[in-house]
Design a protein around this motif. Structure first.
Motif, short mmCIF file in Angstrom:
data_model
loop_
_atom_site.label_atom_id
_atom_site.label_comp_id
_atom_site.label_asym_id
_atom_site.label_seq_id
_atom_site.Cartn_x
_atom_site.Cartn_y
_atom_site.Cartn_z
N GLY A 63 21.36 -49.39 -60.81
CA GLY A 63 21.34 -49.07 -62.33
C GLY A 63 21.89 -50.16 -63.16
O GLY A 63 21.67 -51.42 -62.92
N ASP A 64 22.26 -49.81 -64.44
CA ASP A 64 22.57 -50.64 -65.47
C ASP A 64 23.66 -51.71 -64.78
O ASP A 64 23.63 -52.78 -65.45
N PRO A 103 14.66 -49.68 -61.46
CA PRO A 103 15.84 -48.55 -61.60
C PRO A 103 16.04 -47.44 -60.58
O PRO A 103 15.35 -46.45 -60.72
N GLY A 105 19.37 -46.33 -60.70
CA GLY A 105 20.65 -45.71 -60.89
C GLY A 105 20.77 -44.30 -61.35
O GLY A 105 19.57 -43.58 -61.15
N ASN A 108 20.23 -45.19 -66.04
CA ASN A 108 19.09 -46.21 -66.17
C ASN A 108 18.85 -46.38 -67.69
O ASN A 108 17.58 -46.34 -68.39
N SER A 111 16.70 -49.60 -68.50
CA SER A 111 15.22 -49.39 -68.02
C SER A 111 14.56 -48.54 -68.90
O SER A 111 13.11 -48.70 -69.46
N LYS A 112 14.81 -47.34 -69.40
CA LYS A 112 14.17 -46.27 -70.15
C LYS A 112 13.97 -47.25 -71.87
O LYS A 112 13.03 -47.01 -72.11
N ARG A 117 10.00 -48.28 -65.02
CA ARG A 117 10.06 -46.93 -64.25
C ARG A 117 10.28 -47.34 -62.84
O ARG A 117 10.48 -48.45 -62.43
N LYS A 118 10.70 -46.47 -61.98
CA LYS A 118 10.92 -46.65 -60.64
C LYS A 118 9.67 -46.53 -59.96
O LYS A 118 9.39 -45.73 -59.15
#
Length: 138
Positions: A63-64, A103, A105, A108, A111-112, A117-118
């Motif tokens: 994650g972040d 991402p 987490g 996220n 990433s957004k 995206r994952k």
């Protein structure tokens, strides 16, 4: 062959399955290396190790918070080498890796914001084409 180093959050579920999927998609085009965190702060140390080993891409998988550690480790390492190289005829070469993320987490948020995206396919396309999006770490 370019090298991609993945730093995986230690609490990530199904790590081996994810690594297998990454290997299937990227192993022919890139040299792949994986590190896994065990405690808070490990992402910093592992990112520094990856930079010292001249990785081309440094991918945070988490994650972040994990991304924050990877960025800080990369920047700390680069600054340390720059300071050590002052006044030296042959300064140590430091890789300047492209930092990315997968991402995995809970929130996220970053990433957004950048549209990541994952998605291993998305990461593969971006890596294969050296597509980057500059971001100010200020």
């Amino acid at each position: 062959m370019k090298k991609i180093t993945f730093i995986l959050h230690g609490k990530l579920r199904k790590k081996e399955l994810l690594k297998n999927k990454i290997n299937q998609r990227l192993s022919g085009q890139f040299e792949l290396q994986y590190f896994q965190t065990g405690a808070s702060g490990d992402g910093i140390r592992l990112a520094q190790l990856a930079v010292e080993r001249q990785t081309d891409y440094l991918i945070s998988v988490g994650g972040d918070g994990m991304l924050n550690e990877v960025v800080n480790g990369c920047m700390n390492c680069t600054a340390t080498f720059m300071l050590q190289s002052q006044g030296v005829k042959n300064p140590a070469r430091v890789s300047n890796p492209i930092i990315g993320l997968l991402p995995f987490g809970t929130g996220n948020d970053f990433s957004k914001t950048i549209g990541m995206r994952k998605d291993i396919e998305q990461l593969a396309r971006l890596s294969e084409n050296d597509q980057i999006q500059p971001v100010d770490i200020g």
